[in-house]
Design an enzyme around this catalytic site. Structure first.
Site, PDB file in Angstrom:
ATOM      1  N   GLU A 132       2.173 -12.134 -81.470  1.00 36.86           N
ATOM      2  CA  GLU A 132       3.140 -11.154 -80.658  1.00 36.86           C
ATOM      3  C   GLU A 132       4.303 -12.109 -80.048  1.00 36.86           C
ATOM      4  OE1 GLU A 132       1.108  -9.698 -77.459  1.00 36.86           O
ATOM      5  OE2 GLU A 132       2.599  -9.201 -76.249  1.00 36.86           O
ATOM      6  N   ASP A 133       4.094 -13.352 -79.465  1.00 41.18           N
ATOM      7  CA  ASP A 133       5.145 -14.062 -78.892  1.00 41.18           C
ATOM      8  C   ASP A 133       5.800 -15.188 -79.541  1.00 41.18           C
ATOM      9  OD1 ASP A 133       5.013 -12.514 -76.440  1.00 41.18           O
ATOM     10  OD2 ASP A 133       3.343 -13.407 -76.063  1.00 41.18           O
TER      11      ASP A 133
END
Ligand code: MN
Length: 512
Positions: free
Chosen positions: A78-79
């Site tokens: 996600e990041d």
């Protein structure tokens, strides 16, 4: 500035010391460190600090190496934009599944609240398949909640409220009291700053007096136990969490004098029979407050909690709560479901616990052959593979297209209002409050439910629309000619029952 948790602390917190397990966790640590190397948190600290803390917490509560590895790389997709295929290649499908479960949805497809509730739904759907997803998410949220002061104000309040309304109750439902209190106390000052200050002030006034009382009681009790020949025990002071104190203050018109468990004295002894002996000694020493004796050993709380609680007058005009339990009850009371998922337990040398506690949850955990067999057997008998409330969380998706409704029903239905009822064999069935025998029957098996002709509650015949209460023993009576009716839809409370009744009604229609 805090420093990044070193790998050595994570591996030494791990239960397993096997080379392959250490290697997996080491690889995940280095992988995540590299993936996040250019990122920082709101605090300006390196981003990797966060996954390293999550990995450490998972190791500390005794989770298996794959869960720890997944915790370390949980934000890599996600990041840090790492592709799923890479995680699968490096760590395998099981770790990828766990990481995916805790990953929020892409910001491009969903925005704001919609993205947020979709992420929650996905989390619960993944949890319905593997409960370890939720344990990782709780540890993730715990670290985020403890670092909220760096988050922009608007976002901070939302995260704090959500922590109190959704994540802390989940931890509670899983019997993870340490995590529950940590989540609540981290979020409380940010969610309700004024109430927090007020609670803190009140507590400050009381603290000295309460501590003195506890100290004296502890000394007196140690002497009484020694005189009675009980030598093997340890004591511990338990401070009530700030948020929990606040909630109780609200119920007691903010009169802190009416709260007797700000500090409680815990007595931890080797065996169950010691618990009852110690209770006798406590009551010989001090007069118990009537109606305050609770035997959660004979009658565990729905989340599996076991202990004896009693409140006694300490002779100085005050009262003190005393909690008596064994070591294994103590461990379970702190870590709940996590204590059953622990690696130690899987290796088969942990202490056994009696039925009626969290034992049943163990069967839902995939990964070990013994559990897989137990789960398969259970599914055959009952059609259930995960606790129903988790399944309901995933199913609620079909029910409420409005995101706001979904969040509301989460808060209302799933976490604050549940009852536990029993089959004639003593299996625990988890239902929403006001559930009826119809919900119970569908929670057991749709084939049983579709042939339901009547129900007995605690041995007495009842109508199918009657309301079940916590602790009821329910027996379903079937007849080959019986079939579901429209009325059942109105009397069913769970999403699952309604869904199955609709399916059965549709199948009855002519032409089908
Ligand atoms: Mn995270």
């Amino acid at each position: 500035m805090a420093s990044i948790r070193p790998l050595s602390e994570i591996t030494s917190a791990m239960t397993s010391k096997e080379a392959a397990d250490i290697a997996l966790v080491t690889k995940a640590y280095e992988f995540a460190k590299e993936a996040h190397k250019d990122q920082t948190r709101y605090s300006g600290e390196p981003y990797f600090m966060h996954p390293a803390e999550v990995g450490f917490s998972l190791a500390e509560i005794g989770m298996d190496p794959k869960t720890i590895a997944a915790g370390l790389i949980h934000d890599s997709m996600e990041d840090a934009g790492v592709a799923a295929a890479i995680i699968e290649k490096e760590f395998g499908t099981e770790v990828l599944f766990l990481v995916r479960g805790v990953t929020k949805l892409g910001a491009l497809r969903y925005r704001g609240l919609e993205r947020h509730t979709e992420s929650l739904r996905r989390l619960f759907a993944a949890t319905a398949e593997d409960i370890r997803v939720l344990i990782i998410k709780l540890m993730d949220r715990l670290h985020n909640a403890t670092t909220l002061e760096h988050v922009p104000v608007a976002k901070r309040k939302r995260i704090a409220l959500e922590t109190l309304e959704i994540y802390a109750p989940i931890a509670d439902r899983f019997g993870m009291s340490v995590a529950k209190m940590a989540l609540e106390d981290a979020a409380f000052p940010h969610a309700f700053p004024e109430e927090y200050e007020k609670t803190r002030e009140l507590l400050k006034e009381r603290k000295n007096e309460t501590e003195k009382r506890l100290e004296k009681a502890e000394k007196d009790l140690k002497r009484a136990l020694a005189e009675a020949g009980i030598r093997e025990f340890r004591t511990e002071a338990r401070m009530k969490g700030m948020y929990s104190l606040f909630r109780k203050l609200e119920r007691k018109e903010w009169d802190i004098g009416k709260i007797f468990d700000i500090l409680a004295l815990r007595l931890i002894v080797p065996s169950v029979s010691d618990c009852y002996s110690v209770l006798g000694i406590v009551h010989q020493q001090w007069r118990p407050v009537p109606g305050k004796i609770k035997d959660y050993i004979a009658f565990p709380k729905p989340n599996g909690y076991q202990s004896i609680h009693t409140t006694v007058y300490t002779g100085d005009g005050g009262a003190l709560e005393i909690q008596i339990r064994t070591e294994s009850m103590h461990r379970e009371a702190q870590f709940g479901i996590a204590s059953h998922l622990s690696y130690k337990e899987a290796l088969g040398y942990a202490e056994g616990t009696r039925g009626g506690s969290l034992e049943w949850i163990r069967q839902f955990i995939p990964g070990r052959s013994r559990r897989k067999m137990a789960a398969a057997a259970l599914q055959e008998q009952t059609g259930r593979t995960v606790p129903d409330w988790v399944k309901d969380l995933a199913l609620a998706h079909d029910q409420d297209p409005q995101s706001g409704d979904y969040l509301e029903s989460l808060k209302k239905d799933f976490f604050s209002h549940r009852i536990f009822v029993f089959t004639p064999k003593g299996d625990v069935i988890d239902l929403p409050i006001a559930a009826t025998p119809i919900d119970f029957a569908y929670a057991i098996h749709s084939e049983v439910a579709n042939k339901m002709a009547g129900a007995r509650v605690n041995g007495k015949m009842v109508s199918l629309d009657s309301t079940l209460r916590n602790g009821d023993m329910v027996e379903i009576i079937t007849k080959p000619s019986a079939k579901p009716s429209r009325k059942w839809l109105d009397n069913a409370k769970t999403t699952m029952a309604k869904k199955m009744i609709r399916a059965a009604l549709a199948a009855q229609k002519p032409g089908h």
